[in-house]
Design a protein around this motif. Structure first.
Motif, PDB file in Angstrom:
ATOM      1  N   LYS A  73       0.724  -1.368  -0.006  1.00 35.42           N
ATOM      2  CA  LYS A  73       0.000   0.098   0.143  1.00 35.42           C
ATOM      3  C   LYS A  73       0.915   1.213  -0.149  1.00 35.42           C
ATOM      4  O   LYS A  73       0.407   2.249   0.354  1.00 35.42           O
ATOM      5  CB  LYS A  73      -0.933   0.203   1.192  1.00 35.42           C
ATOM      6  N   LEU A  74       2.021   1.292  -0.280  1.00 32.18           N
ATOM      7  CA  LEU A  74       2.898   2.285  -0.298  1.00 32.18           C
ATOM      8  C   LEU A  74       2.859   3.224  -1.390  1.00 32.18           C
ATOM      9  O   LEU A  74       2.714   2.981  -2.618  1.00 32.18           O
ATOM     10  CB  LEU A  74       4.369   1.720  -0.268  1.00 32.18           C
ATOM     11  N   GLU A  75       2.971   4.413  -1.042  1.00 32.32           N
ATOM     12  CA  GLU A  75       2.940   5.656  -1.851  1.00 32.32           C
ATOM     13  C   GLU A  75       3.920   6.550  -1.611  1.00 32.32           C
ATOM     14  O   GLU A  75       4.557   6.663  -0.599  1.00 32.32           O
ATOM     15  CB  GLU A  75       1.704   6.239  -1.958  1.00 32.32           C
ATOM     16  N   SER A  96       8.792   5.919   0.468  1.00 31.19           N
ATOM     17  CA  SER A  96       7.360   5.735   0.200  1.00 31.19           C
ATOM     18  C   SER A  96       6.730   5.700   1.720  1.00 31.19           C
ATOM     19  O   SER A  96       7.308   4.990   2.479  1.00 31.19           O
ATOM     20  CB  SER A  96       7.412   5.021  -0.878  1.00 31.19           C
ATOM     21  N   GLY A  97       5.438   5.589   1.761  1.00 32.19           N
ATOM     22  CA  GLY A  97       4.904   5.255   2.916  1.00 32.19           C
ATOM     23  C   GLY A  97       3.425   5.101   2.744  1.00 32.19           C
ATOM     24  O   GLY A  97       2.786   5.182   1.972  1.00 32.19           O
ATOM     25  N   MET A  98       2.729   4.964   4.054  1.00 29.77           N
ATOM     26  CA  MET A  98       1.525   4.740   4.088  1.00 29.77           C
ATOM     27  C   MET A  98       1.027   4.837   5.457  1.00 29.77           C
ATOM     28  O   MET A  98       1.947   4.648   6.676  1.00 29.77           O
ATOM     29  CB  MET A  98       0.773   3.646   3.683  1.00 29.77           C
ATOM     30  N   PHE A  99      -0.319   5.142   5.875  1.00 32.30           N
ATOM     31  CA  PHE A  99      -0.832   5.285   7.391  1.00 32.30           C
ATOM     32  C   PHE A  99      -1.613   4.077   7.696  1.00 32.30           C
ATOM     33  O   PHE A  99      -2.322   3.571   6.819  1.00 32.30           O
ATOM     34  CB  PHE A  99      -1.871   6.769   7.652  1.00 32.30           C
ATOM     35  N   GLU A 127      -1.406  10.702  16.085  1.00 27.18           N
ATOM     36  CA  GLU A 127      -1.959  10.594  14.932  1.00 27.18           C
ATOM     37  C   GLU A 127      -1.798   8.898  14.385  1.00 27.18           C
ATOM     38  O   GLU A 127      -1.271   8.170  15.345  1.00 27.18           O
ATOM     39  CB  GLU A 127      -0.932  11.440  13.810  1.00 27.18           C
ATOM     40  N   ALA A 128      -2.389   8.610  13.395  1.00 32.90           N
ATOM     41  CA  ALA A 128      -1.993   7.307  13.027  1.00 32.90           C
ATOM     42  C   ALA A 128      -0.849   6.959  12.701  1.00 32.90           C
ATOM     43  O   ALA A 128      -0.197   7.957  12.116  1.00 32.90           O
ATOM     44  CB  ALA A 128      -3.269   7.201  11.626  1.00 32.90           C
ATOM     45  N   MET A 129      -0.484   5.971  12.915  1.00 36.86           N
ATOM     46  CA  MET A 129       1.028   5.574  12.626  1.00 36.86           C
ATOM     47  C   MET A 129       1.342   5.637  10.988  1.00 36.86           C
ATOM     48  O   MET A 129       0.610   4.920  10.229  1.00 36.86           O
ATOM     49  CB  MET A 129       1.288   3.987  13.249  1.00 36.86           C
ATOM     50  N   GLN A 130       2.437   6.407  10.921  1.00 36.25           N
ATOM     51  CA  GLN A 130       2.768   5.931   9.359  1.00 36.25           C
ATOM     52  C   GLN A 130       4.068   4.962   9.211  1.00 36.25           C
ATOM     53  O   GLN A 130       5.073   5.241   9.866  1.00 36.25           O
ATOM     54  CB  GLN A 130       3.594   7.709   9.033  1.00 36.25           C
ATOM     55  N   ILE A 131       4.027   4.115   8.135  1.00 38.35           N
ATOM     56  CA  ILE A 131       4.955   3.317   7.976  1.00 38.35           C
ATOM     57  C   ILE A 131       5.574   3.940   6.713  1.00 38.35           C
ATOM     58  O   ILE A 131       5.175   4.337   5.697  1.00 38.35           O
ATOM     59  CB  ILE A 131       4.470   1.887   7.524  1.00 38.35           C
ATOM     60  N   LYS A 282      -6.436   2.384  -1.904  1.00 39.43           N
ATOM     61  CA  LYS A 282      -5.156   1.927  -1.471  1.00 39.43           C
ATOM     62  C   LYS A 282      -5.126   1.949   0.037  1.00 39.43           C
ATOM     63  O   LYS A 282      -4.497   0.914   0.712  1.00 39.43           O
ATOM     64  CB  LYS A 282      -3.984   2.824  -1.638  1.00 39.43           C
ATOM     65  N   ASN A 283      -5.773   2.634   0.693  1.00 41.38           N
ATOM     66  CA  ASN A 283      -5.793   2.700   2.239  1.00 41.38           C
ATOM     67  C   ASN A 283      -7.157   2.843   2.936  1.00 41.38           C
ATOM     68  O   ASN A 283      -7.389   3.745   3.802  1.00 41.38           O
ATOM     69  CB  ASN A 283      -4.843   3.956   2.693  1.00 41.38           C
TER      70      ASN A 283
END
Length: 308
Positions: A73-75, A96-99, A127-131, A282-283
């Motif tokens: 799901k990375l952008e 790149s990342g996602m929440f 906040e929501a965790m960001q990977i 995507k998320n």
């Protein structure tokens, strides 16, 4: 108790407050009575900025689980524009990342609870965790986690603290660096040999090690912004880097708990931009939500029923 010692104990998450009669009492708890936290693994690495390193904060299984949740799901990572507060692309950040939805599953909820216990900051302020994923040459140039625009400050206020969790080892590079920090801690200069990149030699730096967590504060104890909290992610030279970031605000950031799953609202000023980037598909857990849990961007994702 000495104020510096008291603050350090609070930062380590080993003080609890309870009432005794009409008095409020601070009590020191040990690792044996608080099995989820082990203060012996925490070290203060800097006072300017205030930063602490927790060795093995996450287990290997927790690290791997977060990577699995994010991997497909990375952008391209975005940054907040200093004027508008909107998320925009920038060459200063090439990862790149996602929440991940808050409390998305038991493992995520457990990590979030542990962060709250360690930092002594409420879960709802996070906040929501960001990977994030960094490949060869990717970086994030020095920046502040507190805001320069009024739009983001209206939602939870400034980010008071950041917990950066390393989900993988990195063969070389990928250090977290504080380029304007004091180069000495307690009179000792941080030793750096050939295994450090030139980027990491600009100030105090932390090597990414799987399971470790770095806590640093973007605000002073009087709530003013700390310019020494300037930090960046050095380019990855060999291998790849996975990390998880939890930003924590001075006020509650958790609006989703105050609305129903069908409410037609956006919780974040960047929802429209995220929706245009395809994040609704995507998320979906974070953007739209699920049965019994409201998403953060239902309005921008056009997920509202005709009666909403």
């Amino acid at each position: 108790m000495d104020p510096t010692r008291l603050f350090l104990l609070i930062s380590l998450g080993v003080l609890v407050r309870f009432s005794h009669g009409n008095e409020s009492v601070l009590k020191l708890i040990t690792g044996s009575s608080s099995p989820s936290l082990d203060p012996t693994r925490v070290s203060q690495i800097s006072w300017k900025p205030r930063a602490f390193l927790y060795r093995w904060f996450l287990s290997d299984e927790e690290c791997d689980h977060l990577i699995i949740l994010a991997k497909d799901k990375l952008e391209k990572s975005m940054v907040a524009d200093n004027e508008s507060g909107k998320s925009v692309e920038s060459e200063v950040r090439t990862s790149s990342g996602m929440f991940i939805q808050k409390a998305q599953d038991e493992i995520v909820a457990g990590i979030e609870a542990r962060i709250a216990s360690w930092t002594f900051l409420p879960i709802e302020n996070g906040e929501a965790m960001q990977i994030l994923h960094y490949e060869h040459g990717q970086k994030y140039e020095p920046h502040f986690d507190y805001f320069h625009d009024e739009v983001n400050q209206k939602l939870g206020g400034h980010r008071i603290a950041t917990v950066l969790m390393y989900l993988s080892d990195v063969e070389k590079g990928g250090e977290t660096v504080f380029p304007t920090s004091e180069v000495e801690h307690e009179g000792i200069r941080q030793p750096k040999g050939e295994d450090w990149t030139d980027c990491a030699k600009q100030g105090y730096a932390v090597k990414p090690r799987k399971g470790d967590a770095l806590l640093f504060f973007s605000l002073h104890p009087d709530a003013t912004t700390d310019p020494m909290s300037l930090h960046g992610s050095c380019p990855v030279v060999e291998g790849e880097k996975w990390s998880a970031t939890k930003w924590i605000h001075v006020r509650s950031f958790d609006r989703t708990s105050q609305k129903q799953p069908t409410d037609c609202v956006d919780d974040h000023p960047n929802c429209a931009a995220w929706a245009l980037a395809g994040e609704c598909e995507k998320n979906p857990l974070y953007m739209v939500g699920s049965e019994g849990m409201a998403g953060s961007c239902r309005k921008s994702c056009k997920a509202c029923s005709s009666s909403s």
